[in-house]
Design an enzyme around this catalytic site. Sequence first.
Site, mmCIF file in Angstrom:
data_model
loop_
_atom_site.group_PDB
_atom_site.id
_atom_site.type_symbol
_atom_site.label_atom_id
_atom_site.label_comp_id
_atom_site.label_asym_id
_atom_site.label_seq_id
_atom_site.Cartn_x
_atom_site.Cartn_y
_atom_site.Cartn_z
ATOM 1 N N THR A 93 0.866 -1.184 0.000
ATOM 2 C CA THR A 93 0.000 0.000 0.000
ATOM 3 C C THR A 93 0.901 1.231 0.000
ATOM 4 O O THR A 93 1.625 1.468 0.974
ATOM 5 C CB THR A 93 -0.909 0.017 1.246
ATOM 6 O OG1 THR A 93 -1.672 -1.189 1.255
ATOM 7 C CG2 THR A 93 -1.847 1.215 1.210
ATOM 8 N N LYS A 168 -7.627 1.542 -2.857
ATOM 9 C CA LYS A 168 -7.178 1.067 -1.540
ATOM 10 C C LYS A 168 -7.293 2.195 -0.494
ATOM 11 O O LYS A 168 -7.709 1.970 0.645
ATOM 12 C CB LYS A 168 -5.728 0.575 -1.655
ATOM 13 C CG LYS A 168 -5.062 0.232 -0.339
ATOM 14 C CD LYS A 168 -5.575 -1.045 0.289
ATOM 15 C CE LYS A 168 -4.925 -1.264 1.643
ATOM 16 N NZ LYS A 168 -5.273 -2.524 2.275
ATOM 17 N N LYS A 236 0.287 4.881 8.474
ATOM 18 C CA LYS A 236 0.984 5.182 7.201
ATOM 19 C C LYS A 236 -0.040 5.327 6.073
ATOM 20 O O LYS A 236 0.005 6.269 5.283
ATOM 21 C CB LYS A 236 1.982 4.045 6.925
ATOM 22 C CG LYS A 236 2.749 4.097 5.645
ATOM 23 C CD LYS A 236 2.172 3.238 4.538
ATOM 24 C CE LYS A 236 2.114 1.759 4.815
ATOM 25 N NZ LYS A 236 1.559 0.977 3.719
HETATM 26 P P1 NAP Z 1 5.161 -6.419 7.621
HETATM 27 O O1 NAP Z 1 4.758 -7.682 8.263
HETATM 28 O O2 NAP Z 1 5.694 -5.315 8.456
HETATM 29 O O3 NAP Z 1 6.226 -6.768 6.474
HETATM 30 C C1 NAP Z 1 6.851 -5.748 5.760
HETATM 31 C C2 NAP Z 1 7.780 -6.360 4.736
HETATM 32 O O4 NAP Z 1 8.428 -5.299 4.006
HETATM 33 C C3 NAP Z 1 8.902 -7.201 5.360
HETATM 34 O O5 NAP Z 1 9.207 -8.273 4.497
HETATM 35 C C4 NAP Z 1 10.056 -6.177 5.405
HETATM 36 O O6 NAP Z 1 11.329 -6.785 5.438
HETATM 37 C C5 NAP Z 1 9.844 -5.492 4.081
HETATM 38 N N1 NAP Z 1 10.522 -4.195 4.033
HETATM 39 C C6 NAP Z 1 10.265 -3.107 4.803
HETATM 40 N N2 NAP Z 1 11.091 -2.097 4.467
HETATM 41 C C7 NAP Z 1 11.869 -2.567 3.441
HETATM 42 C C8 NAP Z 1 12.917 -1.987 2.668
HETATM 43 N N3 NAP Z 1 13.324 -0.701 2.851
HETATM 44 N N4 NAP Z 1 13.483 -2.751 1.713
HETATM 45 C C9 NAP Z 1 13.077 -4.018 1.508
HETATM 46 N N5 NAP Z 1 12.098 -4.617 2.216
HETATM 47 C C10 NAP Z 1 11.511 -3.893 3.174
HETATM 48 O O7 NAP Z 1 3.952 -5.759 6.803
HETATM 49 P P2 NAP Z 1 2.681 -6.483 6.166
HETATM 50 O O8 NAP Z 1 1.592 -6.498 7.168
HETATM 51 O O9 NAP Z 1 3.104 -7.740 5.488
HETATM 52 O O10 NAP Z 1 2.274 -5.366 5.085
HETATM 53 C C11 NAP Z 1 2.942 -5.273 3.827
HETATM 54 C C12 NAP Z 1 2.167 -4.287 2.951
HETATM 55 O O11 NAP Z 1 0.817 -4.764 2.789
HETATM 56 C C13 NAP Z 1 2.051 -2.882 3.554
HETATM 57 O O12 NAP Z 1 2.123 -1.904 2.548
HETATM 58 C C14 NAP Z 1 0.690 -2.903 4.214
HETATM 59 O O13 NAP Z 1 0.137 -1.589 4.330
HETATM 60 C C15 NAP Z 1 -0.091 -3.772 3.250
HETATM 61 N N6 NAP Z 1 -1.261 -4.471 3.837
HETATM 62 C C16 NAP Z 1 -1.185 -5.058 5.055
HETATM 63 C C17 NAP Z 1 -2.324 -5.703 5.571
HETATM 64 C C18 NAP Z 1 -2.303 -6.388 6.925
HETATM 65 O O14 NAP Z 1 -3.398 -6.745 7.433
HETATM 66 N N7 NAP Z 1 -1.133 -6.639 7.520
HETATM 67 C C19 NAP Z 1 -3.500 -5.746 4.836
HETATM 68 C C20 NAP Z 1 -3.533 -5.161 3.580
HETATM 69 C C21 NAP Z 1 -2.408 -4.523 3.094
HETATM 70 P P3 NAP Z 1 11.967 -7.252 6.871
HETATM 71 O O15 NAP Z 1 11.447 -8.632 7.110
HETATM 72 O O16 NAP Z 1 13.414 -7.197 6.643
HETATM 73 O O17 NAP Z 1 11.499 -6.252 7.911
#
Ligand code: NAP
Length: 294
Positions: A93, A168, A236
């Site tokens: 997102t 979104k 965010k």
């Molecule tokens: P998360 O668990 O915090 O995972 C974030 C991922 O991004 C991890 O693999 C992290 O790597 C990687 N990352 C962060 N900064 C980075 C960088 N500078 N370079 C390379 N990789 C990087 O987040 P998530 O919940 O999976 O969410 C991921 C996306 O989906 C976000 O944009 C979020 O808004 C969206 N989303 C989330 C949900 C939800 O319910 N969680 C629902 C819909 C959409 P590391 O492992 O090294 O930290």
Amino acid sequence: MQTAFVGLGAMGSHMARNLHRAGLLAGVWNRTGAKARALADELRCRAYDSLAELAQICDAVVICVSADDDLRAVIDAMAPTLRRGTLVIDCSTVGAATARDLHARLGAAGVDFLDCPVSGGVEGARTAALAIMVGGDESAFGRAQPILQKMGRTIAYMGPSGAGQAAKATNQIMCAGIIQAVAEAMAFAKAEGLPLDRVIDTLGKGAGSSWYFVNRAPFMADNKFPAGFRVRLHAKDLRICRDMAARHGARLPVVESTLQEYALLIDQGFGDEDISSIFRLKSGLFPQNPPMGG
Ligand code: NAP
């Protein structure tokens, strides 16, 4: 299609597993390499140490990282070695402007970029039931179908580049209002001394129900908010909504009040809890509700 996955967080790790089940996953990369190696061991696929190397081998790459700058960093590292005709499917997102910028930049090198943000939470990612909102070229959307269908149940083309992120953002504004209302209602029910389980079961079938009420009111009843959709990630997203609305000259009260409450939660150390932890603040509006611990 040889498909790679970048960003194995709460969402990406499940989405990658679903691609693996469909026989599509060729390799994975994650900033914290140990996560990529653990998933590659589990799935018996290759964990890449370098994004440039991974970019060379794939016909398609799915990305799911945290925020705009993170996506840009990933694209910067892959861009020099992406082959013409590669399909980049971004499920993070981020702002619509970032999506449009990357679409133009990669498009100039013959690489298709689709903004494909998702909704449905970690549960939706695990069960391949995500709603996926797509922006970009329609021909690329057609090519992406076999991959998108393995990660989501509802896949909708919203329009040109950035339109997926705009859809979104629309969803995130709704989530803000709904989680506020559910938490306020549950704090009220608690102050009234109602049997919360019965309230959830009954009102969950009523006109005021929602996914958040059915799935997150139980967290509030238990005073436990395990990581699902983290407070700091929704904050965010709401900053993205604020910026997008400001381009229209609008300021949105639901977005602003939710951002204020999330700032309090983050200050108090609850930024990595599920957004249902906004119940901590709503519960405190009623002096008779017992104080909530950390
Ligand atoms: P998360 O668990 O915090 O995972 C974030 C991922 O991004 C991890 O693999 C992290 O790597 C990687 N990352 C962060 N900064 C980075 C960088 N500078 N370079 C390379 N990789 C990087 O987040 P998530 O919940 O999976 O969410 C991921 C996306 O989906 C976000 O944009 C979020 O808004 C969206 N989303 C989330 C949900 C939800 O319910 N969680 C629902 C819909 C959409 P590391 O492992 O090294 O930290």
